[in-house]
Design a protein around this motif. Sequence first.
Motif, PDB file in Angstrom:
ATOM      1  N   PRO A  45     -66.417  -6.674   3.785  1.00  0.00           N
ATOM      2  CA  PRO A  45     -66.692  -5.147   3.425  1.00  0.00           C
ATOM      3  C   PRO A  45     -67.923  -4.970   2.562  1.00  0.00           C
ATOM      4  O   PRO A  45     -68.193  -5.770   1.514  1.00  0.00           O
ATOM      5  CB  PRO A  45     -65.369  -4.777   2.726  1.00  0.00           C
TER       6      PRO A  45
ATOM      7  N   TYR B 270     -69.216  -2.496   6.867  1.00  0.00           N
ATOM      8  CA  TYR B 270     -69.073  -3.782   6.846  1.00  0.00           C
ATOM      9  C   TYR B 270     -70.277  -4.666   7.404  1.00  0.00           C
ATOM     10  O   TYR B 270     -71.033  -4.231   8.161  1.00  0.00           O
ATOM     11  CB  TYR B 270     -67.613  -4.344   7.946  1.00  0.00           C
TER      12      TYR B 270
ATOM     13  N   ARG C  93     -64.344   3.802  -4.559  1.00  0.00           N
ATOM     14  CA  ARG C  93     -63.513   3.607  -3.409  1.00  0.00           C
ATOM     15  C   ARG C  93     -63.954   2.568  -2.630  1.00  0.00           C
ATOM     16  O   ARG C  93     -65.494   2.071  -2.916  1.00  0.00           O
ATOM     17  CB  ARG C  93     -63.520   4.841  -2.352  1.00  0.00           C
ATOM     18  N   ARG C  94     -63.470   1.918  -1.858  1.00  0.00           N
ATOM     19  CA  ARG C  94     -63.997   0.736  -0.968  1.00  0.00           C
ATOM     20  C   ARG C  94     -65.000   1.681   0.047  1.00  0.00           C
ATOM     21  O   ARG C  94     -64.813   2.423   0.798  1.00  0.00           O
ATOM     22  CB  ARG C  94     -63.056   0.152   0.009  1.00  0.00           C
ATOM     23  N   GLY C  95     -66.106   0.826   0.265  1.00  0.00           N
ATOM     24  CA  GLY C  95     -67.013   1.116   1.242  1.00  0.00           C
ATOM     25  C   GLY C  95     -66.301   1.201   2.779  1.00  0.00           C
ATOM     26  O   GLY C  95     -65.613   0.341   3.252  1.00  0.00           O
ATOM     27  N   SER C  96     -66.903   2.125   3.612  1.00  0.00           N
ATOM     28  CA  SER C  96     -66.553   2.095   5.172  1.00  0.00           C
ATOM     29  C   SER C  96     -67.194   1.070   5.997  1.00  0.00           C
ATOM     30  O   SER C  96     -66.914   1.181   7.203  1.00  0.00           O
ATOM     31  CB  SER C  96     -66.258   3.563   5.456  1.00  0.00           C
TER      32      SER C  96
ATOM     33  N   HIS D  58     -70.327   0.419  10.804  1.00  0.00           N
ATOM     34  CA  HIS D  58     -68.703   0.825  10.450  1.00  0.00           C
ATOM     35  C   HIS D  58     -67.906   0.144  11.544  1.00  0.00           C
ATOM     36  O   HIS D  58     -66.806  -0.329  11.257  1.00  0.00           O
ATOM     37  CB  HIS D  58     -68.850   2.474  10.861  1.00  0.00           C
ATOM     38  N   GLU D  59     -68.238  -0.330  12.872  1.00  0.00           N
ATOM     39  CA  GLU D  59     -67.417  -1.053  13.664  1.00  0.00           C
ATOM     40  C   GLU D  59     -68.571  -1.986  14.323  1.00  0.00           C
ATOM     41  O   GLU D  59     -69.544  -1.610  14.649  1.00  0.00           O
ATOM     42  CB  GLU D  59     -66.952  -0.043  14.520  1.00  0.00           C
TER      43      GLU D  59
END
Length: 95
Positions: free
Chosen positions: A88, A52, A47-50, A61-62
């Motif tokens: 990402p 960045y 899965r793609r990591g959350s 994360h944000e």
Amino acid sequence: MGASGSKARGLWPFASPGPGGAAGPGGEQALARARGGRSATPFVFTRRGSMYYDEDGDLAHEFYEETIVTKNGRKRAKLKRIHKNLIPQELQKGK
């Protein structure tokens, strides 16, 4: 217990019996064809990591940037979320 008529019958809507009791066009064969001849599993193993990376190389994360807004002569700091120039994190392996 309060079930509607369509749910109470328990019929699969796409393979309803046609005239003469035969399955509709394809029936079980159509379902087998949709799955294909491959032996692929329906499970997701990557899965793609959350998280960045931003321009500075920080990982989160944000990302937010502080902006100063002047309203009625009063200065107020607001946070604005950054969506651009984020890279990402690499793919994560499933457990």
